[in-house]
Design a protein around this motif. Structure first.
Motif, PDB file in Angstrom:
ATOM      1  N   LEU A 241       0.709  -1.167   0.214  1.00 11.86           N
ATOM      2  CA  LEU A 241      -0.179  -0.237  -0.379  1.00 11.86           C
ATOM      3  C   LEU A 241       0.815   1.017   0.368  1.00 11.86           C
ATOM      4  CD1 LEU A 241      -2.896  -0.638   2.517  1.00 11.86           C
ATOM      5  CD2 LEU A 241      -2.161  -1.560  -0.068  1.00 11.86           C
ATOM      6  N   TYR A 242       2.412   1.205   0.113  1.00 10.64           N
ATOM      7  CA  TYR A 242       2.983   2.148   0.169  1.00 10.64           C
ATOM      8  C   TYR A 242       4.483   1.447  -0.120  1.00 10.64           C
ATOM      9  CZ  TYR A 242       7.118   5.428   1.359  1.00 10.64           C
ATOM     10  OH  TYR A 242       8.086   5.811   1.076  1.00 10.64           O
ATOM     11  N   LEU A 331      -1.812 -12.905   3.277  1.00 10.48           N
ATOM     12  CA  LEU A 331      -1.692 -11.177   3.684  1.00 10.48           C
ATOM     13  C   LEU A 331      -0.206 -11.353   4.913  1.00 10.48           C
ATOM     14  CD1 LEU A 331      -5.308 -10.813   4.756  1.00 10.48           C
ATOM     15  CD2 LEU A 331      -3.184  -9.385   3.051  1.00 10.48           C
ATOM     16  N   GLN A 332       0.554 -12.258   5.061  1.00 10.83           N
ATOM     17  CA  GLN A 332       1.444 -12.239   5.435  1.00 10.83           C
ATOM     18  C   GLN A 332       2.784 -11.015   5.039  1.00 10.83           C
ATOM     19  OE1 GLN A 332       1.744 -14.562   8.403  1.00 10.83           O
ATOM     20  NE2 GLN A 332      -0.159 -14.160   7.145  1.00 10.83           N
ATOM     21  N   GLU A 333       4.096 -10.506   5.531  1.00 10.97           N
ATOM     22  CA  GLU A 333       4.182  -8.888   5.846  1.00 10.97           C
ATOM     23  C   GLU A 333       5.434  -9.461   4.887  1.00 10.97           C
ATOM     24  OE1 GLU A 333       2.661  -6.055   8.528  1.00 10.97           O
ATOM     25  OE2 GLU A 333       4.335  -7.029   9.632  1.00 10.97           O
ATOM     26  N   PHE A 334       5.824  -9.823   3.961  1.00 11.19           N
ATOM     27  CA  PHE A 334       6.486 -10.226   3.110  1.00 11.19           C
ATOM     28  C   PHE A 334       6.923  -9.053   1.455  1.00 11.19           C
ATOM     29  CE2 PHE A 334       6.069 -14.557   4.140  1.00 11.19           C
ATOM     30  CZ  PHE A 334       7.135 -14.741   5.224  1.00 11.19           C
ATOM     31  N   TYR A 335       6.304  -7.880   1.550  1.00 11.20           N
ATOM     32  CA  TYR A 335       5.988  -7.263   0.618  1.00 11.20           C
ATOM     33  C   TYR A 335       5.964  -5.760   1.632  1.00 11.20           C
ATOM     34  CZ  TYR A 335       7.516  -5.162  -3.517  1.00 11.20           C
ATOM     35  OH  TYR A 335       7.964  -4.641  -4.703  1.00 11.20           O
ATOM     36  N   GLY A 336       4.499  -5.902   1.906  1.00  6.42           N
ATOM     37  CA  GLY A 336       4.597  -4.275   2.174  1.00  6.42           C
ATOM     38  C   GLY A 336       4.051  -5.213   3.809  1.00  6.42           C
ATOM     39  N   LYS A 337       4.153  -3.401   4.953  1.00  4.67           N
ATOM     40  CA  LYS A 337       3.406  -3.964   6.275  1.00  4.67           C
ATOM     41  C   LYS A 337       2.595  -2.615   6.649  1.00  4.67           C
ATOM     42  CE  LYS A 337       7.708  -4.326   8.611  1.00  4.67           C
ATOM     43  NZ  LYS A 337       7.623  -4.973   9.449  1.00  4.67           N
ATOM     44  N   VAL A 338       1.876  -3.252   7.515  1.00  2.70           N
ATOM     45  CA  VAL A 338       0.359  -2.712   8.052  1.00  2.70           C
ATOM     46  C   VAL A 338       1.183  -1.542   8.345  1.00  2.70           C
ATOM     47  CG1 VAL A 338      -1.405  -2.509   9.922  1.00  2.70           C
ATOM     48  CG2 VAL A 338      -0.814  -4.579   8.277  1.00  2.70           C
ATOM     49  N   SER A 339       2.278  -1.252   9.438  1.00  2.00           N
ATOM     50  CA  SER A 339       2.606   0.136   9.834  1.00  2.00           C
ATOM     51  C   SER A 339       2.813   0.736   9.031  1.00  2.00           C
ATOM     52  CB  SER A 339       3.733  -0.197  10.599  1.00  2.00           C
ATOM     53  OG  SER A 339       4.931  -0.685   9.864  1.00  2.00           O
ATOM     54  N   TRP A 340       3.878   0.673   7.732  1.00  2.27           N
ATOM     55  CA  TRP A 340       4.002   1.888   6.808  1.00  2.27           C
ATOM     56  C   TRP A 340       3.075   2.016   5.751  1.00  2.27           C
ATOM     57  CZ3 TRP A 340       7.801  -2.124   3.262  1.00  2.27           C
ATOM     58  CH2 TRP A 340       9.128  -1.778   4.446  1.00  2.27           C
ATOM     59  N   SER A 341       1.907   1.194   5.966  1.00  6.53           N
ATOM     60  CA  SER A 341       0.650   1.667   5.057  1.00  6.53           C
ATOM     61  C   SER A 341      -0.487   2.420   6.097  1.00  6.53           C
ATOM     62  CB  SER A 341      -0.216   0.126   5.031  1.00  6.53           C
ATOM     63  OG  SER A 341      -0.318  -0.894   5.069  1.00  6.53           O
ATOM     64  N   VAL A 342      -0.579   2.721   7.509  1.00  6.05           N
ATOM     65  CA  VAL A 342      -0.887   3.085   8.149  1.00  6.05           C
ATOM     66  C   VAL A 342      -0.461   4.794   8.259  1.00  6.05           C
ATOM     67  CG1 VAL A 342      -0.833   4.154  10.246  1.00  6.05           C
ATOM     68  CG2 VAL A 342      -1.895   1.965   9.911  1.00  6.05           C
ATOM     69  N   ARG A 343       0.914   5.182   8.044  1.00  6.19           N
ATOM     70  CA  ARG A 343       1.083   6.068   7.892  1.00  6.19           C
ATOM     71  C   ARG A 343       1.019   6.623   6.371  1.00  6.19           C
ATOM     72  NH1 ARG A 343       5.187   6.218  12.001  1.00  6.19           N
ATOM     73  NH2 ARG A 343       5.758   4.542  13.198  1.00  6.19           N
ATOM     74  N   SER A 344       0.989   6.336   5.421  1.00 13.89           N
ATOM     75  CA  SER A 344       0.697   6.957   3.773  1.00 13.89           C
ATOM     76  C   SER A 344      -0.432   6.959   4.104  1.00 13.89           C
ATOM     77  CB  SER A 344       1.077   5.436   3.522  1.00 13.89           C
ATOM     78  OG  SER A 344       1.320   6.031   1.594  1.00 13.89           O
ATOM     79  N   ILE A 345      -1.202   6.401   4.763  1.00 10.65           N
ATOM     80  CA  ILE A 345      -2.452   6.425   4.630  1.00 10.65           C
ATOM     81  C   ILE A 345      -2.882   7.935   4.888  1.00 10.65           C
ATOM     82  CG2 ILE A 345      -4.712   6.130   5.650  1.00 10.65           C
ATOM     83  CD1 ILE A 345      -4.633   3.130   4.650  1.00 10.65           C
ATOM     84  N   PHE A 346      -2.150   7.862   6.393  1.00 14.85           N
ATOM     85  CA  PHE A 346      -2.227  10.200   7.331  1.00 14.85           C
ATOM     86  C   PHE A 346      -1.571  10.735   6.655  1.00 14.85           C
ATOM     87  CE2 PHE A 346      -0.845  12.970   9.620  1.00 14.85           C
ATOM     88  CZ  PHE A 346      -2.040  12.636  10.708  1.00 14.85           C
ATOM     89  N   SER A 347      -0.767  10.357   6.046  1.00 16.26           N
ATOM     90  CA  SER A 347       0.108  11.590   5.258  1.00 16.26           C
ATOM     91  C   SER A 347      -1.225  11.637   3.932  1.00 16.26           C
ATOM     92  CB  SER A 347       1.343  11.076   4.514  1.00 16.26           C
ATOM     93  OG  SER A 347       1.987  11.728   3.592  1.00 16.26           O
TER      94      SER A 347
END
Length: 570
Positions: A241-242, A331-347
């Protein structure tokens, strides 16, 4: 090698070069989480028959290439990263059929899907299908942020890493590009906006626009076969997602809706452009549902906490996938990560300011670093704290402390070594390949002085890129501080196409305008391919001048002085 200041060519995360293994004095072979090693089994190399007439080549590079066999020909969907990869895939397909290539389809503009196209067909030989915006996005690989994207992409894909450091690249075994690679996409000549129905070689195909990982993303639906070729909107890893190489905001809510389009078709075969195909209507339905729900969950919960006034750091602590999604193998974090996605959505919704007043106008790094050292009891105490953190396996804290130490003790080898060790410790614990590769590559930069490389660019391929891209890249490289009192113009005349432009410098900014202005101090007279080769670094301006391929009408010294106002890219 030095390049002219306006050299901004190529696919960002493809402007890379391979590197050998460690020397005898280098670090010991790196550790890796077992789950990451097991993930590599997804990329076992070979061509898999999904159903009658549908074949997917996996493990030949970062992306897959898909062959659809019709009555009197084949259709290729996605064409790999390089001509060399494409040639290897085509040879594997030729073991199945010798029917001619009737068409190419790009699911989107990413380089690992388009730059091997020349292996499958010559320019103009077969129709090339894509979304209406795809070629424009391919053209934009010549863009203003090429140097930093190159660096970050090199780190993310681990191009310089050895086999113990780079286990895989999350959605493929590796990005197979080096200094000897040939990159050549064919320009799409059949495009559409929303949907396009086709009949090629007796195959009924429907191309459907489905923005997600990219705005130009499409999927291919074969209704009679109940097969969907999903592009990059789903693969067996939590979605990017980011991406940490850097990207404009990806509309994740729209991404989830695009997956709903696929779900509504009730496919029996799902063939992504990365990882392996999925077979069975119920399995596909469940996987698509979980995948789109995970995207929406992260999006909605991030917005929820944004509206409650939380900052990104606080939201990252709260947003984690629920158990039924977190346990899904897709949905294992082998490419994207939930934490990175959160920051990208916020921004993406609110921009850089996190809402905390203390971050509105933070102190400069130098002052912040000195205050941190004072708080710790001096620079030596800060160094001691970083060393202690590393010894206690707290590599993230050690790395954060070296941020301050680097500012305070520029060039201190002990700090450099400590930072490299912290990066390696973080990397060995990391199961996400993007993060792991990034850590290891930055460590090598500190240890070995690693620098990005470049790929070859053939004149034939350069000719397909618009001259406007090469000139349009120049303003962002202007050394503004040297031109605050400058008001001058330089003309460009391209003798083969008749196009003319004026480069104008006006007190710290540069502009590219169509046409030749009368106040230009000189005019560069050349062909588009000559200028593209100079800008790409594959030909020197001096040799072009000496050979008559580049002429300067007017004051030559003034013309060269104006070009000297632009940064040189190493």
């Amino acid at each position: 090698m030095r390049f002219l200041s306006f050299s901004l060519l190529f696919p960002l995360f493809l402007v890379l070069t391979a590197c050998g293994g460690e020397n005898a004095s280098g670090p010991a072979p790196a550790l890796a989480p077992e789950a990451l090693r097991e993930h590599s089994t997804l990329f076992r190399k070979g061509v898999e028959e999904v159903t009658d007439g549908v074949y997917v080549a996996i493990g030949y590079g970062l992306a897959n290439s898909i062959m659809l066999e019709g009555d009197d020909g084949i259709v290729i969907v996605d064409t790999m990263s390089t001509q060399e990869e494409g040639q290897e895939v085509l040879a594997a397909f030729r073991e199945i059929t010798d029917k001619p290539v009737k068409a190419l389809i790009y699911t989107h503009n990413h380089a690992d899907h388009v730059f091997g196209a020349r292996a499958f067909a010559a320019p103009g030989e077969v129709p090339v299908y894509a979304h209406a915006t795809t070629q424009d996005k391919i053209n934009r690989v010549v863009n203003e942020i090429r140097p930093i994207i190159t660096l970050r992409s090199m780190r993310m894909f681990g191009t310089y890493l050895d086999g113990s450091e780079r286990i895989n690249d999350g959605i493929g075994p590796h990005l197979g590009v080096n200094e000897d690679s040939n990159l050549f996409s064919l320009t799409p000549d059949h495009t559409f906006e929303d949907e396009l129905d086709l009949n090629i070689a007796g195959l009924h195909l429907r191309l459907i626009h489905a923005p997600g990982e990219t705005d130009d993303q499409l999927f291919v639906w074969l209704p009679e076969k109940k097969v969907v070729l999903s592009g990059d909107n789903i693969y067996q890893a939590f979605p990017n997602l980011y991406t940490i190489r850097g990207t404009a905001y990806r509309d994740v809510a729209q991404w989830a809706r695009s997956l709903d389009k696929i779900r509504a078709l009730e496919p029996e075969y799902l063939v992504p452009s990365h990882t392996r195909p999925l077979i069975g209507a119920q399995r596909i339905h469940t996987t698509l549902t979980h995948y789109r729900d995970a995207i929406q969950y992260v999006h909605d919960q991030t917005l929820r906490y944004m509206n409650l006034g939380l900052t990104p750091d606080q939201i990252v602590e709260k947003v984690q996938l629920p158990p039924h999604l977190a346990s899904d193998p897709w949905l294992q974090e082998f490419y994207g990560k939930v934490s990175w996605s959160v920051r990208s959505i916020f921004s993406g919704y609110l921009g850089w300011f996190d809402g905390n007043s203390s971050t509105l106008q933070p102190r400069y790094d130098s002052e912040q670093a000195q205050r941190m050292a004072d708080l710790a009891g001096g620079t030596e105490a800060l160094m001691s704290a970083a060393q202690k953190a590393l010894k206690n396996q707290d590599a993230q804290w050690a790395l954060s402390l070296t941020d301050h130490l680097q500012v305070l003790t520029q060039g201190d080898q002990a700090v450099t070594d400590l930072r490299a060790r912290a990066l390696r410790q973080l990397a060995e614990q990391e199961s996400n390949p993007n993060a792991r590769n990034y850590y290891f590559t930055e460590a090598r930069e500190l240890e070995q002085g690693l620098k990005p490389g470049r790929t070859k660019t053939s004149p034939e391929f350069l000719a397909t890129l618009p001259i406007e891209n090469f000139l349009g890249a120049m303003p962002s490289l202007l050394k503004a501080e040297e031109t605050l009192e400058v008001n001058e113009a330089l003309g460009f005349r391209f003798r083969d196409t008749g196009k003319t432009f004026t480069l104008r410098i006006r007190q710290g900014i540069a502009l590219i305008e169509s046409g030749l202005d009368d106040d230009s101090v000189a005019t560069l007279d050349t062909s588009e391919i000559t200028w593209k080769s100079i800008a790409a670094g594959s030909r020197s301006a001096a040799l072009a001048l000496a050979g008559g391929d580049l002429n300067i009408d007017g004051d030559k010294l003034d013309a060269l002085r104006i070009l000297g106002y632009f940064e040189k890219i190493e």
